[in-house]
Write a protein that holds these residues in place. Structure first.
Motif, PDB file in Angstrom:
ATOM      1  N   ASN A  76       0.788  -0.859   0.435  1.00  0.00           N
ATOM      2  CA  ASN A  76       0.066  -0.462  -0.438  1.00  0.00           C
ATOM      3  C   ASN A  76       0.834   1.745   0.103  1.00  0.00           C
ATOM      4  OD1 ASN A  76      -2.813   1.632   0.046  1.00  0.00           O
ATOM      5  ND2 ASN A  76      -3.003   1.381   1.841  1.00  0.00           N
ATOM      6  N   GLY A  77       2.248   1.693  -1.027  1.00  0.00           N
ATOM      7  CA  GLY A  77       2.715   2.615  -1.421  1.00  0.00           C
ATOM      8  C   GLY A  77       4.808   2.005  -0.839  1.00  0.00           C
ATOM      9  N   VAL A  78       4.814   1.241  -1.615  1.00  0.00           N
ATOM     10  CA  VAL A  78       5.952   0.073  -0.715  1.00  0.00           C
ATOM     11  C   VAL A  78       6.989   1.690  -2.176  1.00  0.00           C
ATOM     12  CG1 VAL A  78       7.025  -1.437  -1.468  1.00  0.00           C
ATOM     13  CG2 VAL A  78       5.442  -1.766   0.033  1.00  0.00           C
ATOM     14  N   THR A  79       8.269   2.037  -1.395  1.00  0.00           N
ATOM     15  CA  THR A  79       8.812   2.377  -1.760  1.00  0.00           C
ATOM     16  C   THR A  79      10.134   1.721  -1.519  1.00  0.00           C
ATOM     17  OG1 THR A  79       8.224   4.788  -2.418  1.00  0.00           O
ATOM     18  CG2 THR A  79       9.807   4.894  -2.827  1.00  0.00           C
ATOM     19  N   LEU A  80      11.235   1.283  -2.306  1.00  0.00           N
ATOM     20  CA  LEU A  80      12.206   0.673  -2.178  1.00  0.00           C
ATOM     21  C   LEU A  80      13.432   1.028  -2.794  1.00  0.00           C
ATOM     22  CD1 LEU A  80      12.317  -2.960  -0.594  1.00  0.00           C
ATOM     23  CD2 LEU A  80      13.256  -2.783  -2.703  1.00  0.00           C
ATOM     24  N   ARG A  81      14.802   0.997  -2.225  1.00  0.00           N
ATOM     25  CA  ARG A  81      15.767   0.572  -3.864  1.00  0.00           C
ATOM     26  C   ARG A  81      16.261   0.264  -3.772  1.00  0.00           C
ATOM     27  NH1 ARG A  81      12.401   3.407  -6.114  1.00  0.00           N
ATOM     28  NH2 ARG A  81      13.090   6.579  -6.792  1.00  0.00           N
ATOM     29  N   VAL A  82      17.493  -0.796  -4.598  1.00  0.00           N
ATOM     30  CA  VAL A  82      18.546  -1.567  -4.472  1.00  0.00           C
ATOM     31  C   VAL A  82      19.553  -1.277  -5.631  1.00  0.00           C
ATOM     32  CG1 VAL A  82      19.253  -3.753  -4.219  1.00  0.00           C
ATOM     33  CG2 VAL A  82      17.006  -3.097  -3.688  1.00  0.00           C
ATOM     34  N   GLY A  83      20.540  -1.009  -4.928  1.00  0.00           N
ATOM     35  CA  GLY A  83      21.892  -0.334  -5.762  1.00  0.00           C
ATOM     36  C   GLY A  83      22.839  -1.947  -6.464  1.00  0.00           C
ATOM     37  N   GLU A  84      22.809  -1.466  -7.088  1.00  0.00           N
ATOM     38  CA  GLU A  84      24.394  -2.503  -7.807  1.00  0.00           C
ATOM     39  C   GLU A  84      25.031  -2.945  -6.932  1.00  0.00           C
ATOM     40  OE1 GLU A  84      25.423  -1.068 -11.593  1.00  0.00           O
ATOM     41  OE2 GLU A  84      24.549  -2.144 -12.410  1.00  0.00           O
ATOM     42  N   SER A 123       3.270  -8.556   6.464  1.00  0.00           N
ATOM     43  CA  SER A 123       3.614  -7.718   7.319  1.00  0.00           C
ATOM     44  C   SER A 123       3.696  -7.498   5.111  1.00  0.00           C
ATOM     45  CB  SER A 123       4.422  -6.906   7.343  1.00  0.00           C
ATOM     46  OG  SER A 123       5.767  -7.659   6.725  1.00  0.00           O
ATOM     47  N   GLY A 124       3.896  -8.532   4.222  1.00  0.00           N
ATOM     48  CA  GLY A 124       3.646  -7.704   2.502  1.00  0.00           C
ATOM     49  C   GLY A 124       5.753  -7.599   2.101  1.00  0.00           C
ATOM     50  N   VAL A 126      11.793  -1.529   6.699  1.00  0.00           N
ATOM     51  CA  VAL A 126      10.747  -2.104   8.094  1.00  0.00           C
ATOM     52  C   VAL A 126       9.853  -1.850   7.310  1.00  0.00           C
ATOM     53  CG1 VAL A 126      10.419  -1.420   9.885  1.00  0.00           C
ATOM     54  CG2 VAL A 126      12.559  -1.528   9.605  1.00  0.00           C
ATOM     55  N   MET A 127       8.752  -2.592   7.294  1.00  0.00           N
ATOM     56  CA  MET A 127       7.467  -3.025   6.019  1.00  0.00           C
ATOM     57  C   MET A 127       6.556  -3.370   7.901  1.00  0.00           C
ATOM     58  SD  MET A 127       7.750  -4.399   3.072  1.00  0.00           S
ATOM     59  CE  MET A 127       5.844  -4.423   2.588  1.00  0.00           C
ATOM     60  N   TYR A 128       5.036  -2.381   7.339  1.00  0.00           N
ATOM     61  CA  TYR A 128       4.089  -3.078   8.817  1.00  0.00           C
ATOM     62  C   TYR A 128       2.920  -2.611   7.494  1.00  0.00           C
ATOM     63  CZ  TYR A 128       1.208  -3.103  12.378  1.00  0.00           C
ATOM     64  OH  TYR A 128      -0.108  -3.259  13.527  1.00  0.00           O
ATOM     65  N   ALA A 129       2.410  -3.831   7.738  1.00  0.00           N
ATOM     66  CA  ALA A 129       0.923  -3.551   6.953  1.00  0.00           C
ATOM     67  C   ALA A 129       0.825  -3.209   5.536  1.00  0.00           C
ATOM     68  CB  ALA A 129      -0.166  -3.321   7.447  1.00  0.00           C
ATOM     69  N   GLY A 130       1.783  -4.257   4.651  1.00  0.00           N
ATOM     70  CA  GLY A 130       2.015  -2.993   2.944  1.00  0.00           C
ATOM     71  C   GLY A 130       2.185  -1.745   2.859  1.00  0.00           C
ATOM     72  N   ARG A 131       3.017  -1.796   3.692  1.00  0.00           N
ATOM     73  CA  ARG A 131       4.041  -0.077   3.863  1.00  0.00           C
ATOM     74  C   ARG A 131       5.092  -0.301   3.844  1.00  0.00           C
ATOM     75  NH1 ARG A 131       0.242   4.255   2.984  1.00  0.00           N
ATOM     76  NH2 ARG A 131      -2.008   3.456   3.447  1.00  0.00           N
ATOM     77  N   PRO A 143      -0.830   2.851   9.985  1.00  0.00           N
ATOM     78  CA  PRO A 143      -1.849   1.405  10.139  1.00  0.00           C
ATOM     79  C   PRO A 143      -1.259   0.852  11.645  1.00  0.00           C
ATOM     80  CG  PRO A 143      -0.204   1.444   8.013  1.00  0.00           C
ATOM     81  CD  PRO A 143      -0.519   2.729   8.367  1.00  0.00           C
ATOM     82  N   PHE A 144      -0.215   1.341  12.684  1.00  0.00           N
ATOM     83  CA  PHE A 144       0.362   1.113  13.241  1.00  0.00           C
ATOM     84  C   PHE A 144      -0.631   1.906  14.241  1.00  0.00           C
ATOM     85  CE2 PHE A 144       3.804   0.832  16.473  1.00  0.00           C
ATOM     86  CZ  PHE A 144       3.882  -0.791  16.309  1.00  0.00           C
ATOM     87  N   GLU A 145      -1.251   2.931  14.045  1.00  0.00           N
ATOM     88  CA  GLU A 145      -1.931   4.137  15.640  1.00  0.00           C
ATOM     89  C   GLU A 145      -2.444   3.006  16.383  1.00  0.00           C
ATOM     90  OE1 GLU A 145      -5.116   5.366  16.495  1.00  0.00           O
ATOM     91  OE2 GLU A 145      -5.483   4.832  15.056  1.00  0.00           O
ATOM     92  N   MET A 146      -3.308   2.101  15.560  1.00  0.00           N
ATOM     93  CA  MET A 146      -3.816   1.003  17.016  1.00  0.00           C
ATOM     94  C   MET A 146      -2.693   0.815  18.013  1.00  0.00           C
ATOM     95  SD  MET A 146      -7.133  -0.343  15.026  1.00  0.00           S
ATOM     96  CE  MET A 146      -6.243  -0.958  13.485  1.00  0.00           C
TER      97      MET A 146
END
Length: 338
Positions: free
Chosen positions: A33-41, A53-54, A233-238, A292-295
């Motif tokens: 739900n809005g994942v942004t990620l990078r892996v360099g060479e 968590s996805g 670190v991922m939580y609930a698809g983010r 999503p971690f608010e609760m």
């Protein structure tokens, strides 16, 4: 805040604001739900988080292994080795899977063909992805040696090998494709502690020797810390926090990251119970508009219910999505942020 480009100047993997849903019983389960990620060479990057968590969804997305009829990429981009692969057909994915990206799964016995010898399975990988090889048998022997298996293992069936040997065989199959990026999805989960250590040491050695990038997915923070330069670190698809491994462990910022690290220490409270993160993971088919971690968050504010915070840049390639951290960074009282 846009994510910083890899130190090498070129990314082998780029995921931009990816939103992906599974279609389950008429409901849309937002696994990403809005994942942004990078892996360099040549870089080693880890993804950590609780079950659900996805993490594994991201692994399968990167390999084009999502179920075609029950999953849908709603928005965002997936770029591998400079190529936009977000909307590839199953047939087109064949030109991506194996090379430039290959995967090692957590349960090799479920993915190895039980009625085919290990050598033949490695040979198929070589024949399909490395057609310039003239002596396939010699290449199979080379790959077995590379993953520290005896050449005689080529004649074995999967059930004749130990768990650690089967995982090494899976690595040999993946390396037979000469990948630029190796995705390792919980590669040590089913192994004993000693074998886990051996497999992780092998992964580190292979990465350095072959110059390939590594995306390591695990719920085990210790495993990721031993092998990766950066962590998401991922939580609930983010993705809720990311940065250099040393920074995440020494100076975690998101309340969820802090909870994961406390739980990983396996210390007991005054009642003799292991410390955990209170509460339950939210229903991914009915996610609230806010964090999503608010609760479950001990520092939640009213604004946390309303919208997902943008990343706060903490410097040195460290960022976090948290209103409390954002307020502190701006030196604004937490109550004023609401």
């Amino acid at each position: 805040m846009a994510e910083t480009t890899a130190k090498s100047g070129r990314n082998i993997l780029e995921i931009d604001d990816l939103k992906l849903a599974y279609l389950v019983g008429g409901a849309r389960v937002k696994a990403a739900n809005g994942v942004t990620l990078r892996v360099g060479e040549g870089e080693a990057v880890g993804i950590v988080g609780e079950s659900g968590s996805g993490k594994s969804t991201i692994a399968r997305t990167v390999l084009g292994l999502l179920p075609e009829k029950t999953s849908e990429i709603e928005s965002g981009k997936l770029i591998i080795d400079g190529r936009d692969v977000t909307r590839l057909s199953p047939k087109e994915w064949e030109s991506v899977r194996g090379n430039p990206v290959a995967i090692v799964f957590q349960d090799p016995l479920s993915f190895l063909n039980p009625v085919m010898r290990i050598g033949r399975q490695i040979a198929e990988s070589v024949e399909h992805h490395d057609q310039g090889v003239k002596d396939v048998k010699a290449r199979v022997a080379e790959l077995l040696t590379l993953v520290k298996l005896p050449v005689t293992a080529a004649r074995a069936y999967p059930h004749e090998l130990s768990g650690g040997m089967r995982q090494r065989a899976m690595m040999a199959i993946a390396l037979g494709c000469r990948p630029k990026l190796l995705v390792a999805d919980e590669p040590t989960t089913a192994l004993d502690v000693t074998t886990q250590s051996e497999v992780m040491e092998l992964l580190r050695d292979l990465r350095k020797k072959l110059g390939m990038a590594l995306l390591l997915i695990s719920h085990d923070l210790g495993v990721v810390a031993s092998a990766c330069e950066r962590i998401y670190v991922m939580y609930a698809g983010r993705t809720v926090e990311w940065g250099p491994t040393a920074t995440i462990f020494s100076n975690p910022s998101h309340p969820y990251t802090k909870g994961l690290l406390r739980a990983a220490k396996a210390t007991r409270d005054e009642r003799g119970r292991f410390e955990t993160i209170p509460g339950d993971v939210p229903n991914l088919s009915k996610q609230p508009p806010g964090c999503p971690f608010e609760m479950r968050c001990p520092v939640a504010m009213p604004v946390c219910k309303e919208s997902m915070p943008a990343p706060t840049d903490l410097g040195s390639r460290h960022a976090v999505r948290c209103y409390a951290v954002e307020a502190a960074a701006q030196r604004v009282p937490a109550s004023a942020a609401s």
